[in-house]
Design an enzyme around this catalytic site. Structure first.
Site, PDB file in Angstrom:
ATOM      1  CG  ASP A 250       8.458   1.381  12.429  1.00  0.00           C
ATOM      2  OD1 ASP A 250       8.872   2.010  11.422  1.00  0.00           O
ATOM      3  OD2 ASP A 250       7.605   0.476  12.360  1.00  0.00           O
TER       4      ASP A 250
ATOM      5  CG  ASP B   1      -0.208  -0.328   2.500  1.00  0.00           C
ATOM      6  OD1 ASP B   1       0.945   0.127   2.678  1.00  0.00           O
ATOM      7  OD2 ASP B   1      -0.779  -1.042   3.340  1.00  0.00           O
TER       8      ASP B   1
ATOM      9  CG  ASP C 122       1.260   4.249   4.440  1.00  0.00           C
ATOM     10  OD1 ASP C 122       0.026   4.108   4.443  1.00  0.00           O
ATOM     11  OD2 ASP C 122       2.049   3.333   4.760  1.00  0.00           O
TER      12      ASP C 122
HETATM   13  P1  ATP Z   1       3.874  -3.038   5.202  1.00  0.00           P
HETATM   14  O1  ATP Z   1       4.678  -3.497   4.053  1.00  0.00           O
HETATM   15  O2  ATP Z   1       3.476  -4.133   6.110  1.00  0.00           O
HETATM   16  O3  ATP Z   1       2.725  -2.113   4.838  1.00  0.00           O
HETATM   17  P2  ATP Z   1       4.827  -0.659   6.462  1.00  0.00           P
HETATM   18  O4  ATP Z   1       6.179  -0.320   7.014  1.00  0.00           O
HETATM   19  O5  ATP Z   1       4.323   0.169   5.344  1.00  0.00           O
HETATM   20  O6  ATP Z   1       4.902  -2.189   6.084  1.00  0.00           O
HETATM   21  P3  ATP Z   1       2.488   0.220   7.836  1.00  0.00           P
HETATM   22  O7  ATP Z   1       1.790  -0.385   8.987  1.00  0.00           O
HETATM   23  O8  ATP Z   1       1.783   0.402   6.556  1.00  0.00           O
HETATM   24  O9  ATP Z   1       3.799  -0.651   7.639  1.00  0.00           O
HETATM   25  O10 ATP Z   1       3.059   1.604   8.365  1.00  0.00           O
HETATM   26  C1  ATP Z   1       3.471   2.658   7.499  1.00  0.00           C
HETATM   27  C2  ATP Z   1       4.617   3.428   8.129  1.00  0.00           C
HETATM   28  O11 ATP Z   1       4.203   4.031   9.353  1.00  0.00           O
HETATM   29  C3  ATP Z   1       5.822   2.602   8.522  1.00  0.00           C
HETATM   30  O12 ATP Z   1       6.672   2.367   7.439  1.00  0.00           O
HETATM   31  C4  ATP Z   1       6.463   3.462   9.582  1.00  0.00           C
HETATM   32  O13 ATP Z   1       7.163   4.533   9.002  1.00  0.00           O
HETATM   33  C5  ATP Z   1       5.258   4.026  10.301  1.00  0.00           C
HETATM   34  N1  ATP Z   1       4.857   3.168  11.436  1.00  0.00           N
HETATM   35  C6  ATP Z   1       3.977   2.134  11.404  1.00  0.00           C
HETATM   36  N2  ATP Z   1       3.838   1.573  12.608  1.00  0.00           N
HETATM   37  C7  ATP Z   1       4.634   2.268  13.445  1.00  0.00           C
HETATM   38  C8  ATP Z   1       4.910   2.191  14.847  1.00  0.00           C
HETATM   39  N3  ATP Z   1       4.353   1.251  15.609  1.00  0.00           N
HETATM   40  N4  ATP Z   1       5.791   3.080  15.360  1.00  0.00           N
HETATM   41  C9  ATP Z   1       6.357   4.036  14.602  1.00  0.00           C
HETATM   42  N5  ATP Z   1       6.126   4.142  13.291  1.00  0.00           N
HETATM   43  C10 ATP Z   1       5.281   3.292  12.702  1.00  0.00           C
HETATM   44 MG    MG Z   2       2.368   0.131   4.460  1.00  0.00          MG
END
Ligand code: ATP
Ligand code: MG
Length: 451
Positions: A158, A66, A68
C-alpha cells in the site's frame, strides 16, 4: 503529454540498497522467532525478508506490533519448512508460523493486480508464475494469489514506507519505491496511482489515516486528495473486515486523532451511516470525542477497554433520537429504548458488523441509562452490584460531559458509590417518590426537545 510529478514518483524509483551501517536496524530489536523464520527459510534455499510495519517501525525506533515475512517460497513450501505452521486461506493465502502465543506471518511474493501494473513509467517487468486473481466490476480486488518477484511484491503493497525489505543474509534494507526517503520525511505515500489503488481496496483509505495518526506522518498530497472521493467505496467492503479495521483504528492509543482525520477526510460517515447526520457540528461530535479521548487515556495507563462501550457511544446519537421518537408514539420507555437499540444496530450491521458478544452489552449499556434514573426503593442498591453497572455509569458521565442535562444524576451516582452504608440510605430517603416524577419530567422534556 504532461507528467504529474508526485503521483508516479514511487514507480519511477530505481531500487536502492541501504547497508547495515546506513539504516541502523539492530537484530536485538527483532523477535527471535521472526529471526528464526528468516534464517530457516534462507537455510532451505529461499529468499526471506522482514517487510511491512515491522521494518517501518524498527527504522523509526518504535516497537513493532508484529513481524511479517515475505519469501519466494510458495505457501506449500513454507509449510514444509515449519512443522509449527498453518496455511491460512483468507483473501490472500499466507502461512502462520506459531511460536507459543507469537505468530509470524509469512507471505509469498505477490504480483500486483492487472490494473495496478499499468502504472505509466513503471520500469518493473511483470513475471507472473501463477495466475489467480479477480476483480469486481468496480475494480475491487476479490482474489489475489498471483505469485511474483520481490519488486512486484513491493509495488503491490500500500504505502512506500510499508514496502521496505530487511534481510539477515547481509543485513541490508532493500527499497523499491522510495520508502526510506518518505520515512525520513514523515510522509505516507501510496504506491502507484492513488485513485486506482483506493478503488482496488478502499480499506487503504483507512490505513492511510490510521498510520498517519499513529506515526504522526503527513499524507502526501495526491495520496490524500484521492481519499475523499474513494470513501464511499467503503460501503462495498465486507462488513466483517470493516469491524477488524475499526478495532485497529480506535484501539491503538491514537483514537481521537484518528477520529479527527476520519472526519476531515469525510470517511467516518461511511463507517457509521446511522450517525452520519449527527457529526456535522462540534456540539454533535462532543460525545464521540469524549469516548475516543477516554479510550486513549485508558490505553495509555494500561486499563482495559471494550469495543462495546466505544460502539455504544458512537451510535448513541442515533439511538437517542429514535428512543425519543418511539416515546412520542406512546411506547413505554424500556421497550422504546430496546427498539431504538435494535434498529440502530441492525442498520449498522449492513456496513460494519458488530459481533454479538459486543452488541449485547451495548444494548445493556443503553437500557441501563433508563435504570440509572430510577433510584428509589432498593433499586439503586441492586443496580450497584450489577455486572454492567460500571460501564453504564461511565456512559452516563460521558453523556453528562457532552452536554446532556444529566449532571445532577451523574453527581448523585458518584456520591452514592463513594458513600458508606448509612450515607447511602440517607441519600435514598432523601430521594423519596420525587425521583420518579423527576425522571418522568426529564422524559417529557426530551420529548418536547425532539419535536
Ligand atoms: P501495523 O503496525 O498496524 O501492523 P502494518 O503496516 O504492519 O501496520 P499489517 O496489516 O500488519 O499492517 O500489514 C502488513 C503489510 O502488508 C503492510 O505493511 C503492507 O506492506 C501490506 N498491506 C497490508 N494491507 C494492505 C493492503 N490493503 N493493500 C496493500 N498492501 C497491504
Ligand atoms: Mg503488521
Amino acid at each position: 503529454m504532461s507528467i504529474t510529478p508526485t503521483q508516479d514518483s514511487s514507480s519511477n524509483f530505481r531500487q536502492k540498497i541501504y547497508r547495515r551501517e546506513e539504516h541502523g536496524i539492530s537484530r536485538k530489536n527483532i523477535s527471535q522467532n521472526a529471526l528464526n523464520v528468516l534464517y530457516d527459510l534462507n537455510a532451505a534455499g529461499y529468499q526471506a525478508y522482514l517487510v511491512g510495519g515491522g521494518v517501518r517501525d524498527l527504522l523509526l525506533g518504535l516497537k513493532p506490533k508484529d513481524f511479517d515475512v515475505a519469501t519466494d517460497a510458495s505457501p506449500e513450501q513454507v509449510r514444509q519448512v515449519f512443522r509449527n505452521s498453518r496455511i491460512i486461506g483468507r483473501r490472500f493465502q499466507i502461512v502462520h508460523v506459531h511460536y507459543g502465543r507469537e505468530i509470524i506471518e509469512v507471505s509469498t511474493f505477490r504480483a500486483p493486480s492487472e490494473q495496478s501494473t499499468e502504472i505509466p513509467g513503471s520500469s518493473l517487468s511483470r513475471r507472473v508464475k501463477h495466475l489467480d486473481s479477480a476483480h469486481s466490476q468496480d475494480g475491487m480486488i476479490l482474489r489475489d494469489n498471483v505469485f511474483g518477484s520481490i519488486e512486484e511484491d513491493a509495488i503491490r503493497r500500500d504505502f512506500t514506507v510499508n514496502a521496505l525489505y530487511y534481510t539477515v543474509r547481509n543485513f541490508e534494507v532493500l527499497d523499491f519505491t522510495g520508502g526510506m526517503q518518505d520515512l525520513q520525511q514523515g510522509t505516507m505515500r501510496i504506491i502507484g496511482d492513488p485513485e486506482l489503488r483506493y478503488r482496488e481496496d478502499p480499506v487503504r483509505t483507512l490505513r492511510a489515516i490510521r498510520l498517519a495518526a499513529k506515526l504522526d506522518f503527513q499524507i502526501e498530497e495526491h495520496s490524500a486528495k484521492a481519499i475523499k472521493p474513494a470513501a464511499k467505496l467503503l460501503l462495498s467492503v465486507p462488513a466483517a473486515r470493516l469491524f477488524d479495521e475499526f478495532l485497529k483504528l480506535f484501539f491503538n492509543g491514537h483514537g481521537q486523532s484518528t477520529f479527527r482525520q476520519l472526519l476531515a477526510f469525510e470517511v467516518f460517515a461511511f463507517l457509521f451511516p446511522p450517525v452520519a447526520e449527527f457529526i456535522t457540528t462540534e456540539q454533535d461530535q462532543a460525545m464521540l470525542h469524549g469516548a475516543f479521548a477516554s479510550t486513549d487515556k485508558r490505553i495509555a495507563v494500561g486499563k482495559s477497554v471494550t469495543p462495546a462501550f466505544l460502539l455504544a457511544a458512537i451510535l448513541w446519537p442515533a439511538v437517542r433520537r429514535l428512543f425519543s421518537q418511539n416515546l412520542q408514539t406512546g411506547m413505554p420507555p424500556m421497550p422504546a429504548m430496546h427498539d431504538a437499540g435494535e434498529s440502530v444496530i441492525k442498520q449498522q450491521q449492513e456496513t460494519l458488523s458488530i459481533p454479538k458478544r459486543f452488541s449485547i452489552p451495548m444494548r445493556e449499556i443503553w437500557e441501563y441509562q433508563l435504570r440509572l434514573e430510577r433510584r428509589s426503593g432498593k433499586r439503586a442498591f441492586a443496580l450497584l452490584s450489577h455486572k454492567r453497572f460500571r460501564a453504564a455509569y461511565d456512559f452516563l458521565l460521558l453523556r453528562a460531559d457532552s452536554g446532556e442535562d444529566l449532571q445532577e444524576l451523574a453527581n448523585w451516582w458518584t456520591q452514592f458509590q463513594d458513600a458508606d452504608k448509612d450515607q447511602r440510605q440517607a441519600m435514598q430517603n432523601k430521594l423519596g417518590p420525587a425521583d420518579v416524577s423527576k425522571s418522568r419530567k426529564r422524559r417529557v422534556k426530551s420529548r418536547k426537545g425532539s419535536k
